[in-house]
Design a protein around this motif. Structure first.
Motif, PDB file in Angstrom:
ATOM      1  N   THR A   1      12.980   7.629  -2.671  1.00  0.00           N
ATOM      2  CA  THR A   1      13.982   8.691  -2.607  1.00  0.00           C
ATOM      3  C   THR A   1      15.109   8.180  -1.712  1.00  0.00           C
ATOM      4  OG1 THR A   1      12.225  10.342  -2.752  1.00  0.00           O
ATOM      5  CG2 THR A   1      14.379  11.128  -2.002  1.00  0.00           C
ATOM      6  N   GLY A   2      16.330   8.196  -2.209  1.00  0.00           N
ATOM      7  CA  GLY A   2      17.477   7.730  -1.418  1.00  0.00           C
ATOM      8  C   GLY A   2      18.411   8.884  -1.140  1.00  0.00           C
ATOM      9  N   VAL A   3      18.818   9.031   0.122  1.00  0.00           N
ATOM     10  CA  VAL A   3      19.750  10.104   0.483  1.00  0.00           C
ATOM     11  C   VAL A   3      21.040   9.461   0.998  1.00  0.00           C
ATOM     12  CG1 VAL A   3      20.104  12.153   1.917  1.00  0.00           C
ATOM     13  CG2 VAL A   3      17.799  11.606   1.095  1.00  0.00           C
ATOM     14  N   GLU A   4      22.142   9.778   0.348  1.00  0.00           N
ATOM     15  CA  GLU A   4      23.445   9.186   0.694  1.00  0.00           C
ATOM     16  C   GLU A   4      24.499  10.290   0.712  1.00  0.00           C
ATOM     17  OE1 GLU A   4      25.001   6.060   1.468  1.00  0.00           O
ATOM     18  OE2 GLU A   4      26.704   7.438   1.517  1.00  0.00           O
ATOM     19  N   ILE A   5      25.300  10.297   1.754  1.00  0.00           N
ATOM     20  CA  ILE A   5      26.274  11.385   1.918  1.00  0.00           C
ATOM     21  C   ILE A   5      27.526  11.200   1.045  1.00  0.00           C
ATOM     22  CG2 ILE A   5      27.632  10.435   3.853  1.00  0.00           C
ATOM     23  CD1 ILE A   5      27.354  13.257   5.151  1.00  0.00           C
ATOM     24  N   ASP A   6      27.869   9.948   0.718  1.00  0.00           N
ATOM     25  CA  ASP A   6      29.158   9.688   0.080  1.00  0.00           C
ATOM     26  C   ASP A   6      29.022   9.452  -1.431  1.00  0.00           C
ATOM     27  OD1 ASP A   6      31.626   8.872  -0.718  1.00  0.00           O
ATOM     28  OD2 ASP A   6      31.916   7.388   0.870  1.00  0.00           O
ATOM     29  N   PRO A   7      29.481  10.403  -2.250  1.00  0.00           N
ATOM     30  CA  PRO A   7      29.351  10.223  -3.704  1.00  0.00           C
ATOM     31  C   PRO A   7      30.137   9.018  -4.226  1.00  0.00           C
ATOM     32  CG  PRO A   7      30.665  12.193  -3.182  1.00  0.00           C
ATOM     33  CD  PRO A   7      30.129  11.670  -1.884  1.00  0.00           C
TER      34      PRO A   7
ATOM     35  N   SER B   1       0.284   9.916   7.811  1.00  0.00           N
ATOM     36  CA  SER B   1      -0.526   9.240   8.814  1.00  0.00           C
ATOM     37  C   SER B   1      -0.393   7.720   8.619  1.00  0.00           C
ATOM     38  CB  SER B   1      -1.975   9.705   8.629  1.00  0.00           C
ATOM     39  OG  SER B   1      -2.828   8.847   9.302  1.00  0.00           O
ATOM     40  N   LYS B   2      -0.186   6.972   9.679  1.00  0.00           N
ATOM     41  CA  LYS B   2       0.014   5.509   9.655  1.00  0.00           C
ATOM     42  C   LYS B   2       1.345   5.115   9.016  1.00  0.00           C
ATOM     43  CE  LYS B   2      -3.664   4.047  11.674  1.00  0.00           C
ATOM     44  NZ  LYS B   2      -3.420   3.456  12.981  1.00  0.00           N
ATOM     45  N   GLY B   3       2.179   6.142   8.731  1.00  0.00           N
ATOM     46  CA  GLY B   3       3.491   5.861   8.129  1.00  0.00           C
ATOM     47  C   GLY B   3       4.384   5.092   9.092  1.00  0.00           C
ATOM     48  N   ILE B   4       5.348   4.345   8.502  1.00  0.00           N
ATOM     49  CA  ILE B   4       6.211   3.478   9.309  1.00  0.00           C
ATOM     50  C   ILE B   4       7.671   3.892   9.126  1.00  0.00           C
ATOM     51  CG2 ILE B   4       7.023   1.064   9.555  1.00  0.00           C
ATOM     52  CD1 ILE B   4       4.270   0.237   8.407  1.00  0.00           C
TER      53      ILE B   4
ATOM     54  N   GLN C   1       0.803  -1.229   0.000  1.00  0.00           N
ATOM     55  CA  GLN C   1       0.000   0.000   0.000  1.00  0.00           C
ATOM     56  C   GLN C   1       0.837   1.280   0.000  1.00  0.00           C
ATOM     57  OE1 GLN C   1      -2.444  -0.608   3.439  1.00  0.00           O
ATOM     58  NE2 GLN C   1      -3.499  -2.336   2.489  1.00  0.00           N
ATOM     59  N   LEU C   2       2.170   1.115   0.085  1.00  0.00           N
ATOM     60  CA  LEU C   2       3.028   2.300   0.189  1.00  0.00           C
ATOM     61  C   LEU C   2       3.159   3.013  -1.151  1.00  0.00           C
ATOM     62  CD1 LEU C   2       5.982   0.686   2.195  1.00  0.00           C
ATOM     63  CD2 LEU C   2       3.993   1.874   3.129  1.00  0.00           C
ATOM     64  N   ASN C   3       3.130   4.340  -1.079  1.00  0.00           N
ATOM     65  CA  ASN C   3       3.318   5.133  -2.303  1.00  0.00           C
ATOM     66  C   ASN C   3       4.651   5.856  -2.338  1.00  0.00           C
ATOM     67  OD1 ASN C   3       0.821   4.654  -3.622  1.00  0.00           O
ATOM     68  ND2 ASN C   3      -0.161   5.867  -2.013  1.00  0.00           N
ATOM     69  N   SER C   4       5.198   6.142  -1.152  1.00  0.00           N
ATOM     70  CA  SER C   4       6.437   6.938  -1.131  1.00  0.00           C
ATOM     71  C   SER C   4       7.362   6.419  -0.038  1.00  0.00           C
ATOM     72  CB  SER C   4       6.097   8.402  -0.868  1.00  0.00           C
ATOM     73  OG  SER C   4       5.292   8.485   0.287  1.00  0.00           O
ATOM     74  N   ILE C   5       8.615   6.188  -0.427  1.00  0.00           N
ATOM     75  CA  ILE C   5       9.585   5.602   0.507  1.00  0.00           C
ATOM     76  C   ILE C   5      10.838   6.474   0.526  1.00  0.00           C
ATOM     77  CG2 ILE C   5      11.027   3.560   0.984  1.00  0.00           C
ATOM     78  CD1 ILE C   5       8.933   1.904  -0.597  1.00  0.00           C
ATOM     79  N   LEU C   6      11.330   6.755   1.734  1.00  0.00           N
ATOM     80  CA  LEU C   6      12.585   7.501   1.880  1.00  0.00           C
ATOM     81  C   LEU C   6      13.626   6.579   2.509  1.00  0.00           C
ATOM     82  CD1 LEU C   6      14.225  10.219   1.935  1.00  0.00           C
ATOM     83  CD2 LEU C   6      13.286  10.571   4.236  1.00  0.00           C
TER      84      LEU C   6
ATOM     85  N   ASP D   1       5.473   7.418   3.277  1.00  0.00           N
ATOM     86  CA  ASP D   1       4.734   6.327   3.927  1.00  0.00           C
ATOM     87  C   ASP D   1       5.677   5.399   4.694  1.00  0.00           C
ATOM     88  OD1 ASP D   1       2.354   7.211   2.794  1.00  0.00           O
ATOM     89  OD2 ASP D   1       2.691   6.049   0.951  1.00  0.00           O
ATOM     90  N   LEU D   2       6.920   5.327   4.213  1.00  0.00           N
ATOM     91  CA  LEU D   2       7.926   4.485   4.890  1.00  0.00           C
ATOM     92  C   LEU D   2       9.265   5.216   4.859  1.00  0.00           C
ATOM     93  CD1 LEU D   2       9.010   1.719   6.039  1.00  0.00           C
ATOM     94  CD2 LEU D   2       9.363   1.006   3.675  1.00  0.00           C
ATOM     95  N   ILE D   3       9.915   5.297   6.016  1.00  0.00           N
ATOM     96  CA  ILE D   3      11.282   5.835   6.065  1.00  0.00           C
ATOM     97  C   ILE D   3      12.191   4.732   6.608  1.00  0.00           C
ATOM     98  CG2 ILE D   3      12.817   7.591   7.048  1.00  0.00           C
ATOM     99  CD1 ILE D   3      10.429   9.492   7.258  1.00  0.00           C
ATOM    100  N   ILE D   4      13.242   4.425   5.850  1.00  0.00           N
ATOM    101  CA  ILE D   4      14.224   3.431   6.296  1.00  0.00           C
ATOM    102  C   ILE D   4      15.493   4.182   6.678  1.00  0.00           C
ATOM    103  CG2 ILE D   4      15.663   1.469   5.575  1.00  0.00           C
ATOM    104  CD1 ILE D   4      13.386   0.678   3.644  1.00  0.00           C
ATOM    105  N   ILE D   5      15.931   3.993   7.929  1.00  0.00           N
ATOM    106  CA  ILE D   5      17.149   4.675   8.387  1.00  0.00           C
ATOM    107  C   ILE D   5      18.246   3.623   8.551  1.00  0.00           C
ATOM    108  CG2 ILE D   5      18.162   6.174  10.148  1.00  0.00           C
ATOM    109  CD1 ILE D   5      15.274   6.964  10.940  1.00  0.00           C
ATOM    110  N   ASP D   6      19.289   3.774   7.755  1.00  0.00           N
ATOM    111  CA  ASP D   6      20.385   2.791   7.772  1.00  0.00           C
ATOM    112  C   ASP D   6      21.703   3.546   7.623  1.00  0.00           C
ATOM    113  OD1 ASP D   6      21.536   0.292   7.830  1.00  0.00           O
ATOM    114  OD2 ASP D   6      21.301  -0.068   5.682  1.00  0.00           O
TER     115      ASP D   6
END
Ligand SMILES: C[S@@+](CC[C@H](N)C(=O)[O-])C[C@H]1O[C@@H](n2cnc3c(N)ncnc32)[C@H](O)[C@@H]1O
Length: 220
Positions: free
Chosen positions: A97-103, A171-174, A68-73, A140-145
């Motif tokens: 959307t992926g955010v990475e500090i090291d090119p 709302s209800k995001g994980i 059901q997720l539409n947007s993931i960070l 809708d989902l944020i993954i922190i790694d």
């Protein structure tokens, strides 16, 4: 990838490339059991056991909810193994959307894992903490790694950071947070964090995926 190399890699790991990154130090791409992984000096950074840990965390959320997720960070992309898991194992088409500090890590991801071919993926080379402070997108989902070799930045355990994560969740995001718990100090740090997060979110669960990783899942 040559078949002979693939077969040899089941007997011992074959180094494919070593780079010296300004940000992350030595990074190695290695063929292990027929599959490429990225390792930093003291940790598995992408694919391999790290990919299995994150997959276990995602499985815990469940296919039904994931569909059901539409947007993931994703904060901390490295070679993008969790992106491959989302697309190939869970067949999710949601915008990522992926955010990475090291090119230099992104360069490895594109050269050795063809991350640039992933549909509906936006990669941002930036400090995740700066990104989360400045973005007005919600997910809708944020993954922190986020790791620097085996170290986790202290910001990950501070209330201001989690207030921002909560604000950026729909709302209800994980949020799925990959952390370590192999020492007494890490165990106590995680317990303190869970106590901090309990009043901020409607639900909190912890999944111990192996001897060293604890996945903390929170739902808004
Ligand atoms: C364990 S790896 C991520 C693995 C990745 N999630 C995967 O699925 O393959 C940790 C990554 O966090 C990145 N990182 C460290 N500090 C960061 C920061 N402040 N902002 C964004 N990325 C960061 C590192 O450069 C490294 O690529």
């Amino acid at each position: 990838m040559k078949l002979l190399n693939q077969l040899v890699s089941f007997i011992y790991p074959l180094k494919v490339k070593t780079i010296q990154s300004d940000r992350s130090g030595a990074l190695e791409v290695t063929l292990v059991n027929g599959k490429l992984v990225i390792d930093s000096e003291n940790a598995n950074y992408s694919y391999g056991s790290l990919q299995r840990v994150l997959k276990k965390g995602l499985s815990y959320i469940g296919k039904q909810k994931l569909k059901q997720l539409n947007s993931i960070l994703i904060l901390g992309v490295a070679g993008g193994s969790v992106i491959k898991t989302l697309r190939e194992d869970f067949k999710l088409e949601a915008k990522i959307t992926g955010v990475e500090i090291d090119p230099d890590v992104i360069e490895l991801a594109n050269t050795h894992f063809q991350l640039y071919k992933t549909p509906n993926l936006e990669l941002i080379t930036e400090d995740a903490f700066k990104y989360i402070k400045s973005t007005n997108h919600t997910y809708d989902l944020i993954i922190i790694d986020i790791f620097n070799d085996t170290q986790m930045p202290h910001e990950l355990f501070e209330i201001w950071f989690w207030n921002l994560i909560s604000n950026q969740l729909n709302s209800k995001g994980i949020c799925l947070f990959n952390t370590l718990y192999s020492t007494k100090k890490e165990l106590e740090r995680n317990d303190k964090l869970k106590a901090l997060l309990t009043p901020l979110f409607s639900n909190l669960e912890s999944v111990k995926t192996n001897q060293i990783n604890e996945i903390i899942l929170v739902e808004k």
